[in-house]
Design a protein around this motif. Structure first.
Motif, PDB file in Angstrom:
ATOM      1  N   HIS A 154       0.865  -1.190   0.000  1.00 61.40           N
ATOM      2  CA  HIS A 154       0.000   0.000   0.000  1.00 61.40           C
ATOM      3  C   HIS A 154       0.896   1.232   0.000  1.00 61.40           C
ATOM      4  O   HIS A 154       1.679   1.439   0.930  1.00 61.40           O
ATOM      5  N   TYR A 155       0.779   2.048  -1.043  1.00 62.92           N
ATOM      6  CA  TYR A 155       1.635   3.221  -1.194  1.00 62.92           C
ATOM      7  C   TYR A 155       1.007   4.473  -0.586  1.00 62.92           C
ATOM      8  O   TYR A 155      -0.206   4.688  -0.676  1.00 62.92           O
ATOM      9  N   ILE A 156       1.873   5.316  -0.011  1.00 58.88           N
ATOM     10  CA  ILE A 156       1.492   6.658   0.401  1.00 58.88           C
ATOM     11  C   ILE A 156       2.571   7.617  -0.102  1.00 58.88           C
ATOM     12  O   ILE A 156       3.761   7.404   0.155  1.00 58.88           O
ATOM     13  N   GLY A 157       2.174   8.644  -0.831  1.00 60.89           N
ATOM     14  CA  GLY A 157       3.119   9.635  -1.331  1.00 60.89           C
ATOM     15  C   GLY A 157       3.739   9.291  -2.666  1.00 60.89           C
ATOM     16  O   GLY A 157       4.630  10.000  -3.143  1.00 60.89           O
ATOM     17  N   LEU A 158       3.279   8.228  -3.304  1.00 61.52           N
ATOM     18  CA  LEU A 158       3.853   7.774  -4.573  1.00 61.52           C
ATOM     19  C   LEU A 158       3.539   8.765  -5.698  1.00 61.52           C
ATOM     20  O   LEU A 158       2.396   9.171  -5.881  1.00 61.52           O
ATOM     21  N   ARG A 159       4.590   9.141  -6.476  1.00 62.66           N
ATOM     22  CA  ARG A 159       4.346  10.070  -7.579  1.00 62.66           C
ATOM     23  C   ARG A 159       5.421  10.044  -8.664  1.00 62.66           C
ATOM     24  O   ARG A 159       5.295  10.715  -9.679  1.00 62.66           O
ATOM     25  N   GLU A 165       7.130  -0.132 -13.747  1.00 59.89           N
ATOM     26  CA  GLU A 165       6.522  -0.168 -12.421  1.00 59.89           C
ATOM     27  C   GLU A 165       5.013   0.067 -12.503  1.00 59.89           C
ATOM     28  O   GLU A 165       4.232  -0.596 -11.803  1.00 59.89           O
ATOM     29  N   LYS A 166       4.607   1.013 -13.335  1.00 54.54           N
ATOM     30  CA  LYS A 166       3.174   1.267 -13.520  1.00 54.54           C
ATOM     31  C   LYS A 166       2.460  -0.001 -13.975  1.00 54.54           C
ATOM     32  O   LYS A 166       1.364  -0.319 -13.495  1.00 54.54           O
ATOM     33  N   LYS A 167       3.097  -0.712 -14.882  1.00 55.10           N
ATOM     34  CA  LYS A 167       2.499  -1.941 -15.387  1.00 55.10           C
ATOM     35  C   LYS A 167       2.313  -2.965 -14.275  1.00 55.10           C
ATOM     36  O   LYS A 167       1.248  -3.586 -14.161  1.00 55.10           O
ATOM     37  N   ARG A 168       3.337  -3.130 -13.424  1.00 56.50           N
ATOM     38  CA  ARG A 168       3.241  -4.123 -12.335  1.00 56.50           C
ATOM     39  C   ARG A 168       2.215  -3.690 -11.295  1.00 56.50           C
ATOM     40  O   ARG A 168       1.470  -4.527 -10.765  1.00 56.50           O
ATOM     41  N   ILE A 169       2.157  -2.415 -11.000  1.00 59.56           N
ATOM     42  CA  ILE A 169       1.172  -1.908 -10.043  1.00 59.56           C
ATOM     43  C   ILE A 169      -0.245  -2.148 -10.559  1.00 59.56           C
ATOM     44  O   ILE A 169      -1.123  -2.613  -9.818  1.00 59.56           O
ATOM     45  N   ASN A 170      -0.473  -1.887 -11.836  1.00 59.39           N
ATOM     46  CA  ASN A 170      -1.801  -2.095 -12.420  1.00 59.39           C
ATOM     47  C   ASN A 170      -2.152  -3.574 -12.499  1.00 59.39           C
ATOM     48  O   ASN A 170      -3.283  -3.972 -12.190  1.00 59.39           O
ATOM     49  N   TYR A 175      -2.482  -1.068  -4.169  1.00 56.30           N
ATOM     50  CA  TYR A 175      -3.084   0.146  -3.621  1.00 56.30           C
ATOM     51  C   TYR A 175      -2.136   1.325  -3.817  1.00 56.30           C
ATOM     52  O   TYR A 175      -1.076   1.407  -3.182  1.00 56.30           O
ATOM     53  N   ALA A 176      -2.513   2.237  -4.698  1.00 60.97           N
ATOM     54  CA  ALA A 176      -1.673   3.399  -5.010  1.00 60.97           C
ATOM     55  C   ALA A 176      -2.566   4.570  -5.400  1.00 60.97           C
ATOM     56  O   ALA A 176      -2.615   4.981  -6.555  1.00 60.97           O
ATOM     57  N   PRO A 177      -3.282   5.146  -4.429  1.00 55.66           N
ATOM     58  CA  PRO A 177      -4.255   6.199  -4.739  1.00 55.66           C
ATOM     59  C   PRO A 177      -3.580   7.506  -5.151  1.00 55.66           C
ATOM     60  O   PRO A 177      -2.513   7.858  -4.655  1.00 55.66           O
ATOM     61  N   GLU A 184     -10.279   5.380   3.817  1.00 55.30           N
ATOM     62  CA  GLU A 184     -10.297   4.391   2.738  1.00 55.30           C
ATOM     63  C   GLU A 184      -9.167   3.382   2.912  1.00 55.30           C
ATOM     64  O   GLU A 184      -9.360   2.171   2.724  1.00 55.30           O
ATOM     65  N   LEU A 185      -7.976   3.864   3.266  1.00 60.17           N
ATOM     66  CA  LEU A 185      -6.842   2.955   3.474  1.00 60.17           C
ATOM     67  C   LEU A 185      -7.122   1.986   4.622  1.00 60.17           C
ATOM     68  O   LEU A 185      -6.885   0.780   4.496  1.00 60.17           O
TER      69      LEU A 185
END
Length: 272
Positions: A154-159, A165-170, A175-177, A184-185
């Motif tokens: 679960h990411y916080i502050g990711l930008r 990396e985007k592909k693996r996260i998707n 969790y990368a809001p 919500e978290l």
């Protein structure tokens, strides 16, 4: 267990990461921290790349030492002052084995979920989560106590995210809001029956206007006040079994003042 492990080799050249970690250690001023020696092998500008990982030999040697120390101590909790993000593969994998379905909260501007072959820099501090998933360099798997699942991250502050990396996260529905919502978290974590957490805290998750003594400076981060609130909310709802404070680079103790409450929440006797 409280560990001082100022690994810098995972960042490539590591400008001020080791000395920055020492400054944090001295600022925290807690005699319970034990120091894990770093490798004497060549690294940085003289380092050798193997398996698309810079300073591979030095990193694996010292992480093996860290693993042995944790294995021998068999602690219930781990707090770490470091150092670069690559060191996380040992404490997180240990606590994941001890506490099944551990929730991993990744306070970081960066996703740190590259495979070595996809990494633009070949620096290991951009690879720890992929390694923890068991999808990194196979020769490093013996450093792990266990592997985690994508649903635990679960990411916080990711930008600041690379395309791979985007592909693996998707793919992993990680969790990368784009906008952080604490309630919500918490509900997300509870829906997964997660009761124990590891808090990885790379100070570049913070906005540079609040704190800029970091190895990387990435605009539009979270505020210090919000970071404190997130940690307090997580502590109120879950058992924090591990935490880290990483990649602060100032050598001037007074410059740590803006993050003193965060350090206290992550590292003090009352934080776990």
């Amino acid at each position: 267990m409280k560990i001082y492990f100022p690994q810098w080799q995972g960042s490539g050249t590591g400008t001020n990461i080791e000395s920055g970690a020492k400054t944090v250690l001295e600022y925290v001023n807690d005699s319970e921290f034990i120091s894990i020696p770093l490798s004497d092998l060549k690294a940085g500008k003289d380092g050798i790349q193997q398996y698309c990982i810079n300073n591979y030999d030095a990193i694996t040697e010292q992480l093996s030492r860290l693993k042995k120390e944790i294995e021998t101590s068999n602690p219930a909790t781990i707090r770490t002052i470091g150092g670069d993000c690559g060191l996380e593969i040992v404490p997180v994998s240990y606590l994941n084995k001890k506490y099944p379905n551990l929730g991993v909260i990744w306070f970081d501007a960066h996703a740190d979920i590259n495979r070595p072959c996809d990494s633009p820099s070949c620096n290991f501090h951009g690879m720890p989560l992929r390694t923890l998933l068991g999808e990194g360099e196979k020769n490093m798997n013996n450093l792990l106590f266990s592997t985690i699942q994508a649903s635990q991250i679960h990411y916080i502050g990711l930008r600041d995210i690379d395309n791979a990396e985007k592909k693996r996260i998707n793919e992993g529905s990680i969790y990368a809001p784009k906008q952080m919502n604490t309630n919500e978290l918490i509900e997300t974590l509870k829906s997964k029956n997660i009761s124990h957490l590891y808090l990885h805290f790379d100070f570049d998750c913070l906005d540079p206007t609040d704190y800029d003594k970091t190895y990387y400076k990435v605009a539009n981060g979270i505020t210090v006040k919000d970071a404190e609130a997130y940690i307090l909310s997580l502590r109120a709802n879950f058992t924090i079994v591990g935490s880290s404070a990483l990649e602060s680079i100032t050598n001037i103790p007074s410059e740590l003042y803006p993050i003193k409450n965060i350090l206290n929440l992550l590292m003090s006797n009352t934080s776990l």
